[in-house]
Design an enzyme around this catalytic site. Structure first.
Site, PDB file in Angstrom:
ATOM      1  N   ASP A  31       0.798  -1.224   0.000  1.00  8.83           N
ATOM      2  CA  ASP A  31       0.000   0.000   0.000  1.00  8.83           C
ATOM      3  C   ASP A  31       0.837   1.283   0.000  1.00  8.83           C
ATOM      4  OD1 ASP A  31      -2.538   1.655   1.812  1.00  8.83           O
ATOM      5  OD2 ASP A  31      -2.773   0.715  -0.146  1.00  8.83           O
ATOM      6  N   ASP A  44      -9.313   1.014   2.380  1.00  9.91           N
ATOM      7  CA  ASP A  44      -8.867   2.327   2.843  1.00  9.91           C
ATOM      8  C   ASP A  44      -8.865   3.361   1.725  1.00  9.91           C
ATOM      9  OD1 ASP A  44      -6.562   2.687   5.567  1.00  9.91           O
ATOM     10  OD2 ASP A  44      -7.842   4.181   4.626  1.00  9.91           O
ATOM     11  N   LEU A  58      -7.290  -2.281   6.100  1.00  8.66           N
ATOM     12  CA  LEU A  58      -6.945  -0.870   6.137  1.00  8.66           C
ATOM     13  C   LEU A  58      -5.435  -0.734   6.022  1.00  8.66           C
ATOM     14  CD1 LEU A  58      -9.283   0.126   9.053  1.00  8.66           C
ATOM     15  CD2 LEU A  58      -9.571   0.737   6.665  1.00  8.66           C
ATOM     16  N   HIS A  59      -4.993   0.438   5.654  1.00 12.50           N
ATOM     17  CA  HIS A  59      -3.557   0.658   5.484  1.00 12.50           C
ATOM     18  C   HIS A  59      -2.795   0.245   6.734  1.00 12.50           C
ATOM     19  CE1 HIS A  59       0.099   2.682   4.088  1.00 12.50           C
ATOM     20  NE2 HIS A  59       0.228   3.095   5.333  1.00 12.50           N
ATOM     21  N   ALA A  60      -3.310   0.690   7.861  1.00  9.28           N
ATOM     22  CA  ALA A  60      -2.563   0.456   9.102  1.00  9.28           C
ATOM     23  C   ALA A  60      -2.527  -1.009   9.502  1.00  9.28           C
ATOM     24  CB  ALA A  60      -3.178   1.277  10.228  1.00  9.28           C
TER      25      ALA A  60
END
Lengths: 1310, 79
Positions: A1157, A1254, A1280-1282
């Protein structure tokens, strides 16, 4: 009081109260969620003095400062201030001209409620008066929960009523509502005072030994964006009964709600959340603001006591909770460490609102309608009434992620009934959980299975077929076949001999023959005499056989040779082939032939067979099954599945297992062909597959364990039959799916004990069935299934109970054991004169009525008070390609230490650590097995079921490598073993592969430090994860390695494969890649590149190219291979691309360039400068947390973040403080480099893992790399990115990345 | 008509104490009163049509404070 408190000025920024903090973070984590809006409307009918009303509302608004708050993030946490421009003065909207003014008002209010509010940018509250007509108005109040709680809303309502009355000349306006600054002052005083510490201590003690709290349904309790809402009025009698009892009615209802919850969770206690107003004794009692607090209360209502006595015990914990109720529940949750997702503080929330009863508005008829009350994490039971208890209403709000609308409504009705019944009953134990309507459906509606079945016997039906189609093939065995006519003749002949030996109705003939024509001739012969057959396995221990024979006393034994016990034996070699003419014998002998009219023999109530089952304890018991019972089962099967004479049914199940009964006789009553598998073939999947094909079998049976092994054989691919039946064990959804992916056939799941004529329920496990778990389904003809509580009452859907069976298929008794018979077969409470059988199985009824089998009691274990269904863990394992078959059991190899152990037949790329991660991503952490043991095959017993006793203890299987040799190695290995809970650890075993994880790693290193007297740093374990290597390091005292060096090894592997270098993300640390590194299969060396700026005194390079070049130098120093692979998450991907360009320029081969990402620097140049929070957010991310989705609010300042990491047991929490400054340095430095960087074009392919969940609306797309690479290949990861280095994402990334790495290992790129 | 003494007696009864133990300035929470019992008392005292506001009662939990509110309301109702 208020004179002693410091009153902060409201127009300057102030911190939030503790009550507001939790709400603010929750809203900030999910800005699009409107659930925090609370709102209601009053329907005012009659003449409204609009001017007076407006003055009244605005008078209240002028006093209620919280309605005008503005709350936004500050440097050290959120701040609030009152902004006059935001005061929600009354808006008047005239809808009288609309076609349907009321509908228009409802639409407007709904839209407003569903619009999420940003407390920084938008006002928190609105007051709207909709004019629907001259005598009808709707007054709408909406306020974000940050401003008001339910009591405060009521305060504002009353204030308006008071002011309106005064304006209309009715009475005095009364006291003004105090300023919001009083609430702030009181909050600050509590936080700084001694009472708080005392409260904290009370709560810690109260919950020190508490079990895990559970909800009534499984699942994570986090509020969705809406909630189901429904309400019921409790009957008048309830109000009266409550008034008669001593304790205040809210205490009574809280206790009853607790008992109700416990009925659903099945634990010994219920922990309910009690919502407290938080205002008693508070100077801020009359301030409109949010003060509401929810505290957990442990209730163990004794159901055997009369209500009044029971309440005496429950009142105490409630009173204590209230006394210490100022302490925030969110803080308590942190104190107890129950912050991880999936853990909770309490089950249902009980809300007791004794301030219902609307104030009067002169001349107006007023009704109130609640629109929303805030977040609903699980389920909330709100009891609303006037203080005297009149007009009691129950409102249920439920999280739609956990409950369907129907389930929420069912709870409302059920709880209301439960309460009403409890107040009249002698004690709670007498109160059923299900409502009468539910009970009726469960007992009778679901069990309306009445169906006509001919009043006859198996033998009669077989005889009929013999008459109708004498030349049809009845039996096939290898190449040989036997017609119905031959079977008739030979069985008639044998029957004559048997009768002479005394066989007849009421007698038993034992049969111990292998699969063969003789077996079938023998069985049919026995049946036609009217005797029952008793199957035996000659391979069983002789004493067991002897005991059975002594018990059953058969008249004769059909077997090749005599067995222990002395029963006269008739070996097949001596059987006559045709009937002898009767020597003046009884008329029935002649009438026995099919040509002579109806055959004699058994009658429907005579016994058909006696089957001995092994009990889980003690001696085998003989189950006696009559013709009537088994005929129901066979006729149902024949008609329900449409069997015809064209069917060819495989007989492979040993005759001592009751499944064989339908295999043996269904074909004969259907006029079909029974194909006998050769002896022993049932265990050989390849032979079975061959038989199924060669013999054109249409129908076969498998026990699920055997089906799994069968499907694992490539020979079974593409098999086609009409039907496959499974029974005997739980059929998993994964097995169902795998079946349909491998074979073409209908798959049917059947269930039933031997005591109920083979099977009593069925479920079509079709290819499009998505049920999890696969139900055992619905009852067969003339059969009832009951899921009952201890008191033999039906339990509502979704609640676990005991499975009982009723109906015509029940066995008559256990032979000669009236004691066992009486214990297992009870008088039916539901159908007079009939019996029900106690199966000993646990079950649940689904909302649609299908029954779910939940296992025997030993499939259900309790660990730390938590109920665990092993099947759930098994399902998680079965979903991984690394697993061919898996079972989980609870073992207690060390007294008092109960652990879950998974036994796995490995599939592709099996790796215990990766599998652990796979499971950990699917079940709560208390359900992750402590050990994973790989076996070549799961041991099964003679019926094909799992043989638990043969499963090895984990200690022995886990360790493969050589034993420790030196003293240092021995010490180290024993530390490893202790930490991992294993008996023995080999010197070369990898700590992480044996089940070690970061928390244990920290503990281990502490002990290592103690033992050797110096601290090598946590990084040493990552670098040297075996006892041998770590011991060597400790002995050879070197530099402490905190794991911050420029190159850190994340994983070892096959040295022949090119290594993978992963570049750090924002904070400069690469530990986040550990999981991904270990999840790759096959294993290869993976190194993490870390920012040199982490170390003090290092200088940052001038440009990203220079940084990339420096990194390239480092990797070339350790990478002897021609090819290297690169990768990185976020900014690491950007650097990796630059490194790839550089490597190419140096003429080196680059394999995979993987990005998690990442997006090109063009994107970042356009972004605003990062604030001081960025390094701390980066640190949280490295620690494995999504900074936007923390489990609790964490102020973004260094000490708070460090404390949070330490509390969450993150290894980062133990790092020295210079790490924090190092990370800050790196983040600032990298940010500068990234903004200045312009990408060069890389002539190879980028493999982009996109965080598909995301970046909505931000225009970030992997295509942005197109100008800078020859090709971009995208894999979408639903994360999600995180979360891209978290367990769930890694489980998806690793296989794709592994495949690409392998593909590029030798090719390189041109 | 409610009096200061009848209030004291009602409070004492509901927390199972002796009326003599309840001083005018004593914190009733310390003596064992909680919001539900306070609510109960409110209800009882509202019996004769007296308008009593929980919020007001909640602010200060002493016999004297409560008597002041009840006394004021009774006078208002009469006058």
């Amino acid at each position: 009081m208020s004179g002693q408190l410091a009153m902060p000025p409201l127009h300057a920024p102030q911190p939030l109260t503790e009550a507001q903090s939790g709400l603010w973070y929750a809203q900030a984590l999910d800005p699009a969620n409107p659930i925090f809006n609370t709102g209601h409307y009053l329907d005012l009918r009659g003449p409204l003095d609009a001017g007076a009303f407006r003055a009244a509302v605005n008078g209240m608004v002028a006093e209620a400062d919280a309605l005008a708050l503005r709350i936004e993030a500050g440097r050290h946490g959120p701040l609030q201030s009152v902004e006059e421009a935001r005061r929600p003065w009354l808006e008047v909207v005239d809808l009288a001209g609309e076609a349907d003014p009321e509908a228009a008002a409802l639409v407007a209010m709904t839209r407003d409620m569903e619009t999420p509010v940003d407390p920084a940018r938008q006002r928190l509250a609105r007051e709207v008066l909709f004019r629907l007509g001259p005598r009808r108005h709707i007054w709408y109040q909406r306020a974000h929960h940050l401003a008001l709680d339910a009591f405060a809303t009521d305060l504002t309502l009353r204030r308006v009523a008071e002011l309106y009355a005064a304006r209309c000349g009715q009475g005095q306006p009364g006291r003004t509502l105090p300023s919001f600054s009083l609430a702030l002052a009181e909050d600050a005083a509590y936080r700084g005072g001694t009472r708080r510490a005392a409260d904290a201590a009370f709560w810690r003690d109260a919950f020190a030994d508490g079990p895990e709290s559970v909800g009534m349904v499984p699942g994570t309790a986090v509020s969705a964006r809406r909630a189901h809402r429904c309400a019921v009025a409790l009957p008048e009698s309830v109000g009266k009964a409550l008034a008669r009892l001593g304790p205040p009615w809210p205490d009574v209802l809280a206790a009853l709600a607790g008992a109700y919850a416990r009925r659903h969770t099945g634990g010994e206690e219920a922990v309910v959340g009690v919502a407290l107003m938080g205002r008693l004794g508070s100077p801020a009692a009359r301030v409109p603001c949010t003060l509401m607090n929810v505290v957990p209360v442990r209730l163990q209502p004794d159901e055997q006591l009369p209500l009044a006595e029971m309440l005496r015990a429950t009142t105490q914990p409630l009173a204590e909770a209230r006394r210490h109720g100022r302490y925030r529940g969110e803080q308590l949750r942190r104190d107890l460490g129950r912050v991880a997702a999936g853990r909770r503080l309490f089950g249902p929330l009980v809300n007791l609102l004794p301030f219902g009863g609307l104030p009067a508005f002169r001349g107006l008829d007023v009704t109130q309608h609640v629109l929303g009350t805030g977040p609903v994490d699980d389920i909330t039971f709100t009891f609303r009434a006037t203080p005297s208890g009149a007009g009691l209403r129950l409102e249920v709000e439920a999280n739609p992620d956990l409950y369907s609308g129907a389930a929420a409504r069912a709870h409302a009705l059920r709880l209301a009934q439960f309460i009403a019944a409890a107040l009249e009953a002698p004690c709670l134990a007498a109160v059923p959980t299900a409502t009468p309507a539910e009970a009726d459906w469960l007992l009778h509606g679901l069990n309306a299975t009445s169906h006509p079945v001919p009043d006859t016997t198996i033998w009669a039906l077989i005889a009929a077929r013999m008459r109708e189609t004498p030349h049809a093939t009845a039996l096939a065995f290898g190449e040989a076949a036997m017609t119905y006519a031959e079977l008739e003749a030979r069985s008639a002949a044998l029957a004559g001999v048997l009768r002479a030996q005394g066989a007849g109705p009421g007698r038993i003939v034992a049969v111990a023959l292998e699969r063969s024509f003789a077996l079938m001739v023998g069985l049919v012969a026995v049946l036609r005499t009217g005797a029952a057959y008793l199957p035996l396995d000659p391979g069983h221990p002789p004493e067991r056989i002897a005991r059975i024979l002594a018990d059953a006393r058969p008249v004769v034994l059909l077997a090749k040779a005599a067995l222990a016990g002395g029963t006269p034996v008739l070996p097949p070699a001596g059987w006559p082939r045709q009937g002898a003419a009767p020597a003046g014998g009884p008329a029935d002998d002649r009438a026995d032939g099919p040509a002579d009219g109806p055959p004699d023999g058994p009658s429907p109530d005579d016994t058909a067979y006696v089957l001995y089952t092994s009990g889980s304890t003690g001696a085998p018991k003989g189950v006696v099954v009559a013709h009537r019972a088994i005929l129901n089962r066979l006729e149902w099967m024949r008609r329900h599945y449409g069997f015809t004479p064209a069917d060819r049914i495989l007989q492979k199940t040993p005759i001592t297992f009751d499944v064989s009964v339908w295999e043996l006789f269904l074909p004969l009553i259907a006029g079909a062909t029974l194909v006998l598998a050769p002896p022993g073939a049932h265990r050989d999947p390849v032979a079975l597959a061959a038989i199924l094909r060669r013999q054109r079998i249409t129908t076969a049976h498998f026990v699920p364990s055997m089906l799994a092994a069968f499907l694992a054989e490539p020979a079974t691919r593409g098999l086609r039959l009409a039907r496959v039946f499974c029974s005997g064990e739980a059929l998993t959804p994964e097995l169902r799916d795998r079946f349909h992916a491998t074979c073409t056939a209908e798959l049917h799941n059947l269930y039933g004990p031997t005591e109920a004529a083979v099977d009593v329920s069925f479920w079509p496990a079709a290819a499009d069935d998505a049920s999890r778990p696969v139900p055992i389904g619905f009852p067969v003809w003339n059969t009832q299934l009951y899921v009952l509580d201890e008191a033999l009452r039906p339990v509502p859907p979704g609640v676990t109970g005991h499975l009982f069976i009723g109906g015509v298929q029940l066995a008559r008794e256990y032979l000669g054991r009236p004691d066992l018979t009486a214990r297992a077969f009870l008088q039916s409470p539901f159908r007079p004169g009939e019996r029900i059988y106690r199966t000993g199985d646990h079950a649940q009824v689904r909302e649609d009525g299908a029954i779910l089998f939940l296992g025997r009691s030993d499939q259900q274990v309790k660990i730390r008070g938590l109920r665990i269904e092993l099947g759930e863990i098994e399902a998680a394992l079965a979903g991984s390609r690394m697993v061919r078959q898996a079972r989980v059991i609870a073992r207690e190899d060390r007294a008092g230490d109960r652990r879950l152990v998974a036994y796995v037949v490995p599939g592709d790329g099996f790796d215990a650590t990766a599998l652990r991660a796979h499971v950990a991503a699917r079940v709560p952490d208390y359900m992750v097995p402590a050990a994973f043991v790989a076996l070549a095959a799961l041991p099964v017993n003679s019926s094909g079921k799992l043989d638990r006793a043969a499963l090895p203890a984990p200690g022995h299987a886990a360790s493969h490598s050589r034993p420790a040799e030196t003293e240092a190695e021995r010490r180290m290995a024993s530390l490893f073993a202790e930490m991992l809970g294993l008996e023995r650890v080999g010197a070369e075993d990898d700590f992480f592969a044996l089940g070690g994880h970061s928390l244990l790693a920290v503990e281990l290193m502490l002990r290592v430090r103690e033992a050797w007297g110096w601290d090598p740093g946590l990084g040493a374990l990552f670098e040297h994860p075996t006892a041998a290597r770590l011991a060597a390091l400790m002995e050879d005292r070197g530099e402490a390695d905190h794991g911050l060096g420029p190159l850190v090894r994340l994983c070892q592997g096959d040295a022949a494969l090119p290594p993978l270098f992963l570049v750090h993300p924002a904070g400069g640390i690469s530990w986040c890649y550990g999981r991904l590194a270990r999840a790759l299969a096959p294993r290869r060396a993976v190194h993490g590149l870390q920012a040199p700026a982490l170390q003090e005194g290092a200088t940052l390079p001038d440009s990203l190219e220079a940084l990339a070049a420096d990194y390239v130098d480092r990797i070339l120093a350790v990478a002897p291979h021609d090819t290297v692979h690169l990768g990185g998450w976020s900014v690491g991907g950007i650097i990796a691309q630059a490194m790839a360009v550089r490597l190419r320029a140096l003429g080196r081969r680059v394999g995979v360039v993987a990005m998690l990402d990442s997006y090109p620097t063009d994107v970042w140049r356009a972004e605003a400068e990062p604030d001081a929070h960025a390094p701390l957010r980066a640190l949280l991310a490295i620690g494995g947390f999504d900074p936007d989705r923390l489990p609790e609010p964490v102020p973004l300042e260094p000490q708070a973040v460090a404390d949070f990491l330490r509390r969450s047991d993150s290894p980062l929490g133990r790092l020295p403080p210079q790490v924090l400054s190092g990370v800050a340095r790196v983040v600032r430095g990298n940010n500068r480099l990234v903004r200045a960087h312009r990408h060069a074009r890389y002539g190879g392919e980028i493999l982009h893992f996109r965080a598909a969940l995301d970046h909505a609306g931000r225009g970030l797309h992997p295509d942005l790399w197109k100008p800078y690479a020859a090709a971009v290949k995208v894999a979408d990861i639903p994360a999600l990115h995180a979360a891209m280095t978290g367990a769930a994402a890694v489980a998806r990334i690793a296989p794709v990345l592994s495949a690409h790495l392998l593909a590029r290992d030798t090719e390189g790129q041109e | 008509m409610l009096t200061r003494e009848s209030l004291r007696a009602d409070i004492a009864a509901i927390i199972h104490a002796d009326p003599g133990e309840i001083g005018g300035e004593d914190d009733l929470i310390d003596l064992g009163l909680d919001s539900l019992r306070a609510m109960n008392l409110l209800v009882r005292w509202s019996g004769s049509g007296l308008r009593l506001d929980f919020g007001e009662f909640a602010e200060r939990l002493t016999l004297d404070a409560w008597w002041a509110i009840v006394d004021r309301q009774q006078q208002q109702q009469a006058g």
